[in-house]
Each structure stands twice: as C-alpha cells, then as structure tokens.
Write an enzyme that holds these catalytic residues in place. Structure first.
Site, short mmCIF file in Angstrom:
data_model
loop_
_atom_site.label_atom_id
_atom_site.label_comp_id
_atom_site.label_asym_id
_atom_site.label_seq_id
_atom_site.Cartn_x
_atom_site.Cartn_y
_atom_site.Cartn_z
N ASP A 36 -9.15 3.52 -6.24
CA ASP A 36 -10.06 2.40 -6.56
C ASP A 36 -11.38 2.46 -5.80
O ASP A 36 -12.42 2.12 -6.35
CB ASP A 36 -9.38 1.03 -6.44
CG ASP A 36 -8.86 0.68 -5.06
OD1 ASP A 36 -8.85 1.55 -4.16
OD2 ASP A 36 -8.45 -0.49 -4.87
N GLY A 128 2.94 -7.53 4.54
CA GLY A 128 3.05 -6.20 5.14
C GLY A 128 3.92 -5.25 4.35
O GLY A 128 4.33 -4.21 4.85
N GLY A 130 3.01 -3.99 1.32
CA GLY A 130 2.21 -3.24 0.34
C GLY A 130 2.21 -3.90 -1.02
O GLY A 130 1.97 -3.25 -2.03
N LEU A 131 2.46 -5.22 -1.07
CA LEU A 131 2.54 -5.91 -2.35
C LEU A 131 1.41 -6.93 -2.51
O LEU A 131 1.47 -7.84 -3.32
CB LEU A 131 3.92 -6.58 -2.48
CG LEU A 131 5.11 -5.60 -2.38
CD1 LEU A 131 6.44 -6.34 -2.38
CD2 LEU A 131 5.07 -4.56 -3.50
N SER A 134 -2.33 -10.38 0.77
CA SER A 134 -3.69 -10.81 1.14
C SER A 134 -4.51 -11.15 -0.10
O SER A 134 -5.20 -12.17 -0.13
CB SER A 134 -4.46 -9.73 1.89
OG SER A 134 -3.65 -8.90 2.62
N ASP A 178 -6.42 -4.75 -5.83
CA ASP A 178 -5.46 -5.83 -5.59
C ASP A 178 -5.99 -7.18 -6.04
O ASP A 178 -5.27 -7.98 -6.64
CB ASP A 178 -5.10 -5.88 -4.10
CG ASP A 178 -4.56 -4.55 -3.61
OD1 ASP A 178 -4.16 -3.73 -4.46
OD2 ASP A 178 -4.56 -4.32 -2.40
N TYR A 230 -6.42 4.11 6.79
CA TYR A 230 -6.95 3.84 5.45
C TYR A 230 -8.45 4.14 5.42
O TYR A 230 -8.95 4.83 4.53
CB TYR A 230 -6.67 2.37 5.09
CG TYR A 230 -7.09 1.96 3.70
CD1 TYR A 230 -6.17 1.89 2.67
CD2 TYR A 230 -8.42 1.62 3.42
CE1 TYR A 230 -6.55 1.49 1.39
CE2 TYR A 230 -8.81 1.23 2.16
CZ TYR A 230 -7.88 1.16 1.14
OH TYR A 230 -8.27 0.77 -0.12
#
Ligand code: GLA
Length: 390
Positions: A36, A128, A130-131, A134, A178, A230
């Site tokens: 992305d 935390g 990864g879903l 945030s 996201d 990251y």
C-alpha cells in the site's frame, strides 16, 4: 459489541444520551502485503469484530475520551481523559488516546470546524494482533464527526484523514489499506483497492457457499508499527523506487522485474524488497481474476507464495507465523500466510470446511510442542464496514 451497551456506558459516564452510536471493523488482508505504501494493490475484508463509539458534540474545544477496554492498575475501568483541542500536538501522546485525538487534529488541520466531543468507546478488535484495531478506532471517530458536524466527506476522504492522523499525529508510517478497509468494506465482499488513487471494486467472497473456511490465527505475538522495522522496509522500498527512477514500486511492471533487479546490481537488500512488492502486486491481480472467474480454490497456492515472499524476501515473518503456515499446510490447508504488518500478529488459513477443525487442532498442538503461547483461532467471514448504529 452492542450499540445499547455502549450507549448505556456513555450515559453512566457523562450523564446524558449520546447524539449517536457508530461502529468500525477490524480487518484481515487476504493478499497484497506491504504494497500500500508502494501505490500498489491490496485486498482486505472487514471482520465482525468492531470498535463502537457513542459520541456527543461539544462546542467548547474540549475532547473527553473513555474506553471500556482500558483498565487502570487496580483493574477497574480507566478514567475519562480530557484534552483541549488547541493543545493537540503531533507525537505528544504515546497512549491509545492519540488515535482519536489524531483524528480531531487531522480534521482541524484540514480546516474542518470540529469543536469537541464526549466519546465512550468499546472494542472487540484484538489489539496488537495485526487486525487493525488502530484503524477501527480512527475511522469510527472520523465517521461520527463527519455525521455530527455534517462535514460531507466521502469514505475515502475519511480514510486519508485517518491515515494522516496515524502517520503524523501518532507517528506510525503506515499506508492507507487499514483505514480504507474500515471505512469502505462491505459485507460479503473483499475490497480490491488500488492504493494509488483509491479506486476500488467489491469482490464477492462467500467461502461458505463453496464449502471452504478462512481461519484467522492470532499468534499472540504483539506487533507494533512504530517500532522501526516497518519504517525500514518502507524506506528501503522508497530507495528502490528512486534507484529505478519510478514514482513508486507499483510502476515496475511484473514482466520488467528481472530487468529492474539487474539494474539494482549489488543492492541485495533493496532487490529483495522490490521483488516482494512487484510479485505481490501481481499475486493480488491473479487472486482477483481467479475469484472473479469462480476459481476460488486456486487462490490457495498464491496465498502460500505470498507468505514465502514475506518470509524470505521482505523478512517480516517470525517463528510463530511460519509455524502456523507450515503446520496448516501439512494438515491439508489450501493455502496460508501471515497477514498485516508482520513481526507477530496473525496468519490466515484457507481450508476446506471439513478440514478446518483438524487444522486448528494441529496448529494448537504444534504451538504447545514448540513451547509457544497458545494461539487464538477464529473463522473470518466478510462483515460490514463502518456505519452508524443509532
Ligand atoms: C500495516 C499497515 C498497512 C500495511 C500493512 C502491510 O497493517 O497499517 O498500511 O502497510 O501493515 O500490508
């Protein structure tokens, strides 16, 4: 998470009815990882796990925030956090409150007249893992403010503002996937998104109708995006684009990959990153065409290929994620891969419906044998995107 329960929580805290109640989901990404921020393709879908916000407007420049998920040291519900909008400053807050505050900051920076709010939140999105807990938090607040202040912003614009909140206010250099997933996904579909211009196509994704299931295995290894790794991958991709003279790695065509790699000479690390991004974009396009032609089982090997690329070229997997993938495949899965930012978090497993339970058990046994914390597995069915509940 029920709207009524969150509304009741709001009334108990603030002593009045909220103006409304909104929700935004977590997501899993089917395919298209770390593409992305390279202007590439992604294919997330929304989870039934949501963050729900009861919100009322204020006109005095004050933001009051409360989350039912945050416990204080005594184990009771944490207190209300009160912030002044004119005192919000990027990277000044290391707590969960930075996400909703960042949305206010981004809206005000863009000239939108938001003058405060009382907010009570409750979430079922694992953090935390990864879903995208945030993004769910950002998008639910942005959607509520868009409605309450009649800002007239479209979903993709809300996603962009939320990304800015995360990049600049929170200080995590994430892409746009996201936030767009939380804002734009629809029930029963995966979202095929071109992250360059945010053009999108809703792809029907009903595995149950075809006798399959998609499992999400949360390894319980916490990941964090602001941790540096990251950002290093992102910087490496940008270096690759600069060395190749393109705006973004998305502009390197799949059939020009070998030539591009040759041009990168002995820049071995950059070569690996470029190879991942270019092959991953190609995998997304292949998955889309397989799904659109009804050949759903054939996406399995592409998911597995994507995992190998993230593990070997992008180098963001880990022992727990690899163990899920290897064990699931040995136990008969059609395909499996890590999902999300990496360095922990969750993996997805595509399986024949009849094999899913045995695969879950095999993964649990493998984790126990390796001495890892027991994973948490659930079935993912594409759910609705952000919406007003009340
Ligand atoms: C995280 C980021 C996204 C994306 C993924 C990897 O989830 O928030 O923008 O880069 O990692 O695909």
């Amino acid at each position: 998470m029920g709207a009524q329960q969150v509304r009741d929580g709001f009334v108990a805290l603030y002593g009045a009815e909220p103006d409304g109640v909104w929700s935004a989901p977590g997501r899993v990404n089917l395919i298209g990882e770390h593409t992305d921020y390279n202007d590439g393709f992604v294919m997330p879908f929304a989870l039934p796990h949501t963050t729900v916000a009861a919100v009322s407007r204020r006109t005095d420049g004050v933001l009051r925030l409360h989350s039912a998920n945050v416990k204080d040291t005594a184990g009771t519900a944490g207190g209300v956090v009160e912030l002044r909008l004119d005192a919000l400053a990027p990277e000044s807050d290391r707590n969960w409150t930075a996400y909703p505050a960042g949305v206010f900051w981004a809206l005000r920076e863009a000239g939108h007249p938001v003058t405060g709010a009382d907010i009570h939140l409750a979430s079922t999105v694992p953090t935390g893992a990864g879903l995208s807990s945030s993004a769910a938090l950002e998008v639910v607040v942005a959607l509520a403010l868009n409605d309450l202040y009649e800002l007239g912003l479209q979903r993709w614009q809300l996603a962009r503002l939320c990304q800015r909140a995360e990049n600049v206010y929170v200080g995590a250099p994430t892409g746009i996937m996201d936030q767009t997933a939380a804002a734009c996904c629809t029930e029963g579909h995966a979202l095929f998104l071109d992250t360059r211009d945010l053009s999108q196509r809703q792809i029907p994704f009903d595995l149950a109708a075809e006798g399959m299931r998609l499992l999400v295995v949360d390894t319980r290894v916490k990941h964090a995006h602001s941790d540096g790794e990251y950002g290093k991958r992102r910087a490496g991709c940008e270096k690759g684009a600069a060395l190749l003279g393109v705006d973004a790695l998305r502009d390197v065509p799949y059939d020009g990959l070998d030539a591009a790699l040759a041009r990168l000479g002995d820049e071995e690390e950059v070569r690996r990153l470029v190879r991942h991004v270019v092959t991953e974009d190609h995998r997304v396009e292949r998955v889309v065409s397989l799904l659109e032609s009804g050949d759903t089982r054939a996406i399995g090997p592409l998911l597995t290929e994507g995992h190998a690329s993230l593990r070997d070229d992008f180098r963001i997997s880990g022992p727990e994620l690899d163990l899920v993938v290897d064990t699931a495949l040995e136990a008969g899965a059609l395909g499996a891969r890590m999902t999300g930012g990496g360095f922990g978090g969750s993996a997805i497993v595509l399986a024949e419906a009849g094999d899913a339970d045995a695969i879950t058990k095999a993964v649990e046994a493998a984790f126990a044998a390796a001495g890892f914390t027991a994973p948490r597995t659930f079935e993912a069915v594409p759910a609705a995107g952000a919406r007003r509940l009340v």
